[in-house]
Design an enzyme around this catalytic site. Structure first.
Site, short mmCIF file in Angstrom:
data_model
loop_
_atom_site.label_atom_id
_atom_site.label_comp_id
_atom_site.label_asym_id
_atom_site.label_seq_id
_atom_site.Cartn_x
_atom_site.Cartn_y
_atom_site.Cartn_z
N ARG A 105 0.83 -1.22 0.00
CA ARG A 105 0.00 0.00 0.00
C ARG A 105 0.86 1.26 0.00
O ARG A 105 0.39 2.34 -0.33
CB ARG A 105 -0.94 0.01 1.22
CG ARG A 105 -1.99 -1.09 1.20
CD ARG A 105 -2.92 -0.99 0.00
NE ARG A 105 -3.67 0.24 -0.07
CZ ARG A 105 -4.82 0.47 0.56
NH1 ARG A 105 -5.37 -0.49 1.28
NH2 ARG A 105 -5.45 1.63 0.47
N ARG A 107 3.08 3.27 -1.78
CA ARG A 107 3.42 3.34 -3.20
C ARG A 107 4.61 4.24 -3.46
O ARG A 107 5.49 3.92 -4.24
CB ARG A 107 2.21 3.86 -3.99
CG ARG A 107 0.95 3.08 -3.72
CD ARG A 107 -0.27 3.96 -3.74
NE ARG A 107 -0.32 4.87 -2.60
CZ ARG A 107 -1.18 5.84 -2.43
NH1 ARG A 107 -2.08 6.06 -3.36
NH2 ARG A 107 -1.16 6.62 -1.38
N SER A 116 6.52 -15.21 -6.57
CA SER A 116 5.28 -15.48 -7.30
C SER A 116 4.69 -16.82 -6.89
O SER A 116 5.37 -17.85 -6.97
CB SER A 116 5.58 -15.51 -8.80
OG SER A 116 4.49 -16.08 -9.49
N ASN A 192 13.26 4.73 -0.40
CA ASN A 192 14.16 5.84 -0.10
C ASN A 192 13.90 6.32 1.33
O ASN A 192 12.91 5.92 1.97
CB ASN A 192 14.03 6.96 -1.15
CG ASN A 192 12.69 7.64 -1.10
OD1 ASN A 192 12.27 8.13 -0.06
ND2 ASN A 192 11.99 7.68 -2.24
N ARG A 203 3.79 2.35 10.50
CA ARG A 203 3.66 0.91 10.73
C ARG A 203 4.22 0.44 12.06
O ARG A 203 4.15 -0.75 12.37
CB ARG A 203 4.31 0.14 9.56
CG ARG A 203 3.64 0.39 8.23
CD ARG A 203 2.17 0.04 8.25
NE ARG A 203 1.55 0.22 6.94
CZ ARG A 203 0.31 -0.16 6.64
NH1 ARG A 203 -0.45 -0.73 7.56
NH2 ARG A 203 -0.19 0.06 5.44
C1 LIG Z 1 -3.19 1.40 11.19
C2 LIG Z 1 -3.54 1.34 9.74
C3 LIG Z 1 -4.80 0.89 9.37
C4 LIG Z 1 -5.16 0.84 8.00
N1 LIG Z 1 -6.40 0.39 7.64
C5 LIG Z 1 -6.77 0.34 6.35
C6 LIG Z 1 -8.07 -0.13 5.94
O1 LIG Z 1 -8.88 -0.52 6.75
N2 LIG Z 1 -8.35 -0.16 4.63
C7 LIG Z 1 -7.46 0.28 3.67
O2 LIG Z 1 -7.78 0.24 2.49
N3 LIG Z 1 -6.25 0.72 4.03
C8 LIG Z 1 -5.87 0.77 5.32
N4 LIG Z 1 -4.62 1.22 5.66
C9 LIG Z 1 -3.71 1.62 4.61
C10 LIG Z 1 -3.69 3.16 4.45
O3 LIG Z 1 -4.97 3.64 4.13
C11 LIG Z 1 -2.70 3.57 3.35
O4 LIG Z 1 -3.14 3.09 2.10
C12 LIG Z 1 -1.31 3.06 3.59
O5 LIG Z 1 -0.94 3.23 4.93
C13 LIG Z 1 -0.34 3.78 2.66
O6 LIG Z 1 -0.03 5.06 3.17
P1 LIG Z 1 -0.13 6.41 2.34
O7 LIG Z 1 -1.53 6.61 1.87
O8 LIG Z 1 0.45 7.48 3.19
O9 LIG Z 1 0.67 6.14 1.00
P2 LIG Z 1 2.23 6.07 0.61
O10 LIG Z 1 2.25 5.36 -0.69
O11 LIG Z 1 3.04 5.54 1.74
O12 LIG Z 1 2.62 7.54 0.28
C14 LIG Z 1 3.22 8.46 1.18
C15 LIG Z 1 2.58 9.83 0.98
O13 LIG Z 1 2.78 10.28 -0.38
C16 LIG Z 1 1.63 11.00 -0.81
N5 LIG Z 1 1.00 10.26 -1.94
C17 LIG Z 1 1.26 8.98 -2.32
N6 LIG Z 1 0.55 8.65 -3.40
C18 LIG Z 1 -0.17 9.73 -3.71
C19 LIG Z 1 -1.12 9.99 -4.72
N7 LIG Z 1 -1.46 9.09 -5.63
N8 LIG Z 1 -1.70 11.22 -4.74
C20 LIG Z 1 -1.36 12.15 -3.84
N9 LIG Z 1 -0.46 11.97 -2.85
C21 LIG Z 1 0.11 10.77 -2.78
C22 LIG Z 1 0.66 11.06 0.37
O14 LIG Z 1 0.91 12.24 1.09
C23 LIG Z 1 1.07 9.84 1.17
O15 LIG Z 1 0.73 9.92 2.55
C24 LIG Z 1 -4.24 1.27 7.01
C25 LIG Z 1 -2.97 1.73 7.41
C26 LIG Z 1 -2.61 1.76 8.75
C27 LIG Z 1 -1.23 2.25 9.13
#
Ligand SMILES: Cc1cc2nc3c(=O)[nH]c(=O)nc-3n(C[C@H](O)[C@H](O)[C@H](O)COP(=O)(O)OP(=O)(O)OC[C@H]3O[C@@H](n4cnc5c(N)ncnc54)[C@H](O)[C@@H]3O)c2cc1C
Length: 253
Positions: A105, A107, A116, A192, A203
């Site tokens: 998640r 990205r 695989s 990075n 996490r």
């Molecule tokens: C305790 C916990 C519970 C969770 N529960 C769920 C759940 O129930 N269901 C679920 O689906 N997910 C869940 N997640 C996953 C969560 O929603 C995020 O998808 C995941 O943690 C990735 O983090 P991020 O969105 O910060 O993305 P990252 O890919 O880590 O990106 C880091 C930052 O870059 C920026 N960014 C990245 N991509 C984009 C983009 N496309 N557009 C704009 N800005 C961007 C944002 O500021 C983002 O915060 C959970 C996560 C945690 C830690």
């Protein structure tokens, strides 16, 4: 475990320093900052303002000589993009597909190569038993044994020796549908330092799932040990289950 990290090409760095007229800075800086990754980030940051010394940019009247001060200022200002220049690669072995799904998640700033289960037909089907279900661990393990038995039974119904590789691949993928999410698998993950700081924070939070907290507890330990200046603002808080939460002073740089 950590398997790779960014390293400098010293000849190139020397040539760059000559181009910028920063030879004096380089002669001093390398002693103050022997860590390649942290040095690379500092180098990239200083290139933005030619802040290798006073006089190189007429607009700059003072520079932060100390690398810790320099990097802390980058974090404080939220200029996190320079942290993207240096990466670390980890091999996460025998982790579950629950873990890899959560890992994927994240990205931004990552690269993932996961084993695989279409190509690889598992010889071992191991599942880690979380301590949270200690009271029913016997029943849990029996349930896994039953799934493994059903899987092996289905697997034995095919004459694998006579199949083409393509047929094996299709059948392996079909069969894996009954395997549990908890099956042990392997993934190579590169991130990075901007990403690493963020993923460690998210996490190791107590609300995150126990397996990913355990793994990122170790990732945080490695990062704090190997890149002490970049992670100097993290504090460790011990959690009741023996894992640790790592909280940065400067979140999401
Ligand atoms: C305790 C916990 C519970 C969770 N529960 C769920 C759940 O129930 N269901 C679920 O689906 N997910 C869940 N997640 C996953 C969560 O929603 C995020 O998808 C995941 O943690 C990735 O983090 P991020 O969105 O910060 O993305 P990252 O890919 O880590 O990106 C880091 C930052 O870059 C920026 N960014 C990245 N991509 C984009 C983009 N496309 N557009 C704009 N800005 C961007 C944002 O500021 C983002 O915060 C959970 C996560 C945690 C830690």
């Amino acid at each position: 475990m950590k398997i790779a990290e960014s390293t400098l090409s010293i000849d190139g760095v020397r040539q760059m320093a000559e181009f910028y007229g920063a030879q004096k800075w380089l002669a001093r800086a390398r002693d103050l900052q022997p860590n390649d990754s942290e040095f690379l980030i500092e180098l990239a940051g200083r290139a933005c303002y030619k802040s290798f010394g006073v006089g190189l940019n007429p607009n700059v009247t003072k520079v932060r000589d100390n690398p810790q001060d320099y990097l802390t200022n980058i974090l404080e200002k939220g200029d996190g993009s320079v942290l993207e220049h240096a990466t670390v690669t980890f091999a996460f072995l025998n982790v579950s597909r629950i873990f890899t799904h959560e890992l994927a998640r994240h990205r931004a700033g990552t690269a993932i190569s996961q084993e695989s289960l279409r190509f690889v037909r598992p010889r071992e089907i191991g599942v880690w038993t979380p301590t949270d279900i200690k009271s029913v661990s016997k029943e849990f393990e029996e349930a896994i044994d039953e799934i493994v038995k059903l899987y092996r039974n289905l697997e034995s119904r095919f004459d694998w020796e006579k199949m083409t590789f393509e047929q094996k691949k299709r059948m392996t993928s079909a069969l894996r549908r009954i395997l549990p999410d908890g099956i042990g698998t392997n993934v190579i993950w590169t991130a990075n330092h901007r990403t690493l700081r963020w993923v460690i924070e998210m996490r190791t939070h107590p609300s995150a799932e126990v397996e990913i907290r355990k793994v990122f507890d170790k990732v945080a330990e490695i990062c704090i040990r190997d890149y002490p200046m970049l992670y100097a603002d993290f504090t460790r808080k011990e959690l009741p289950d023996g894992t640790s939460q790592y909280i940065p002073k400067f979140s999401k740089v």
